[in-house]
Write an enzyme that holds these catalytic residues in place. Structure first.
Site, short mmCIF file in Angstrom:
data_model
loop_
_atom_site.label_atom_id
_atom_site.label_comp_id
_atom_site.label_asym_id
_atom_site.label_seq_id
_atom_site.Cartn_x
_atom_site.Cartn_y
_atom_site.Cartn_z
N GLU A 53 50.65 45.91 41.92
CA GLU A 53 50.10 44.55 42.02
C GLU A 53 50.30 43.84 40.70
O GLU A 53 50.06 44.40 39.63
CB GLU A 53 48.58 44.55 42.30
CG GLU A 53 48.20 44.96 43.69
CD GLU A 53 46.69 44.92 43.91
OE1 GLU A 53 45.97 44.14 43.24
OE2 GLU A 53 46.23 45.70 44.76
N GLU A 86 42.70 51.31 43.01
CA GLU A 86 41.77 50.90 41.97
C GLU A 86 40.39 51.56 42.07
O GLU A 86 39.38 50.89 42.33
CB GLU A 86 41.62 49.37 41.98
CG GLU A 86 42.93 48.63 41.78
CD GLU A 86 42.77 47.11 41.80
OE1 GLU A 86 41.68 46.62 42.17
OE2 GLU A 86 43.73 46.40 41.45
O1 IFM Z 1 42.65 40.91 45.52
C1 IFM Z 1 42.58 41.97 44.63
C2 IFM Z 1 43.10 43.24 45.25
O2 IFM Z 1 42.42 43.56 46.41
C3 IFM Z 1 42.93 44.38 44.28
N1 IFM Z 1 43.49 44.09 42.99
C4 IFM Z 1 43.18 42.82 42.40
C5 IFM Z 1 43.40 41.69 43.38
C6 IFM Z 1 43.03 40.34 42.74
O3 IFM Z 1 41.70 40.36 42.35
#
Ligand code: IFM
Length: 449
Positions: A354, A170
């Protein structure tokens, strides 16, 4: 909803589709004495920066409890685990390997290999060594070269014990949240600084990719981007146009350079003083072939026309229904995102790296009945299935997260885990969502025997 259900003929239930769970180093590891300080250690000391004034000093004590946590992975029946390596744990300030830090990951990965759990390694999930921040962090072009050196040394040592490397997790969050609006470490602000940090992170990715390929020719190499699809607040043309700008500024700013070697058109709307400094050749370095694109998806946002001449758009509050962290639950945005990206770009294969939800979990009588989280997962799996049936190539799905952990600026107030963590006793309890994953993945295993 208590269980997850997919038809045996679903593309997600086929042998080659992998399911896993994800974590990141700073959010779970603790053991700050075993590593150098990072920007999140420093940011956590800033008054008001973290919702509950907490930090990563203890977190889930994963460094001490990693064996128990690997047993949790086994119980979940996952075939893959996505973890991140802490740069300040494995490297010295002189840019050499710190053997004891690397040893932690070597033993963890060896155990995952023994259990046939594929390892997806992220090299940078936000924990920049503090000494590099003191030299300018991601505003300093040299940090991109320091990252390439770190990636070279670590991938040379871990080699093909790993199934996939991601350079970054990210970049939007590191650059925009960390250097543009300042709600994440290191807490710097300004559009020029956010855009410059983003450029240096993309450059770091581009410098590292050929090195990773040379060190590990048989390992998939890619990057993980988060996407928050942008929707217009109304269908009036000004709102629609502002939404396009938002999408370019928030999402495509990262994807388009990687795939096409150019920044999106919104770049030209920025005043010269806000544009990043780009050296000749940088865009070609950034545009490296990717074996895969990791996509992190949680929610969507609405936009309308800007109300002042300095802004490109107006971003609106999330609308309901929402998770506990306040993000709208709108699974169809995932399907639409994939279809739109596949139409617009020549995409590499995708992994959802994710997806998950913070919910107001209650541990009662040794159980957490997070039926709301199960429903979130179910609806997103269905959206993914629909995108795949429409022709989008997706190779796997990772739930965020294995266990409750340090949720950045929210501290320990938001729980995303399949496993409940009591942060006082460090006791782990499988939530109903964990049991639902366990049962679904058991079915999948039996189907493909
Ligand atoms: O916890 C975070 C993760 O580290 C990166 N993506 C989003 C998740 C939730 O906010």
């Amino acid at each position: 909803m208590k269980n997850l259900q997919l038809s045996p003929s679903s593309p997600l239930m086929q042998r080659d589709f992998i399911f896993g769970v994800a974590t990141s180093s700073f959010q779970i590891e603790g053991d700050i004495d075993g590593r150098l300080p990072c920007i999140w250690d420093t940011f956590c000391q800033r008054p008001g920066a973290i919702e509950d004034a907490s930090n990563g000093e203890v977190a889930c004590e994963h460094v001490a409890r990693w064996e128990q946590d690997v047993e949790l992975l086994q119980q979940l029946n996952v075939s893959a685990y996505r973890l991140s390596i802490s740069w300040p744990r494995v490297m010295t300030q002189e840019g050499e390997i710190n053997e004891s830090g690397l040893h932690f990951y070597q033993q963890l990965i060896a155990q995952l290999n023994r259990l046939n759990i594929q390892v997806f390694v992220t090299l940078y999930h936000w924990d920049l060594p503090q000494y590099l921040e003191e030299q300018g962090g991601w505003l300093n072009r040299d940090t991109a070269y320091a990252f390439a050196n770190y990636a070279a040394k670590v991938t040379e040592r871990l080699g093909d014990k790993v199934a996939a490397y991601a350079t970054f997790n990210e970049p939007f969050c590191s650059a925009y949240l960390g250097y543009e609006i300042g709600v994440h470490a290191p807490g710097k602000t300004g559009r020029a600084s956010g855009r410059q940090a983003a450029h240096h992170i993309l450059l770091a990715h581009g410098l590292a990719m050929p090195i990773i390929r040379k060190n590990c020719p048989n390992v998939q190499a890619g990057i993980v981007l988060n996407f928050t699809p942008c929707y217009p607040k109304s269908d009036n043309p000004e709102d629609v146009q502002a939404t396009t700008l938002a999408d370019e500024y928030i999402n495509l700013w990262y994807l388009q350079p990687l795939l096409e070697g150019t920044y999106p058109d919104v770049f030209e709307r920025l005043p010269e003083s806000d544009k990043p400094v780009i050296y000749e050749g940088d865009m070609a370095i950034i545009q490296q072939p990717l074996d895969y694109l990791g996509v992190n998806f949680y929610t969507r946002l609405h936009y309308s026309a800007a109300t002042d001449s300095n802004s490109l758009y107006t971003e609106h509050e999330h609308q309901g229904p929402k998770t506990a962290i306040g993000w709208e639950i709108y699974p169809d945005a995932l399907r639409e995102l994939f279809i739109r990206l596949a139409q617009r770009f020549d995409l590499p294969p995708i992994y959802i790296t994710e997806n998950g939800a913070a919910m107001a979990d209650q541990l009662e009588g040794g159980q957490v009945m997070d039926t709301d989280r199960v429903a979130y997962f179910q609806s997103h799996l269905e959206a993914l299935e629909a995108a795949m049936l429409a022709g989008v190539e997706v190779k796997g799905y990772f739930a965020w997260s294995l266990m409750d952990n340090f949720e950045w600026a929210e501290g320990y107030t938001q729980r995303f885990g399949l496993v409940y963590v009591d942060f006082q006793s460090q006791q782990r309890t499988l939530k109903q969502s964990a049991l639902a994953w366990q049962a679904l993945l058991q079915q999948k295993r039996e189907l493909n025997q």
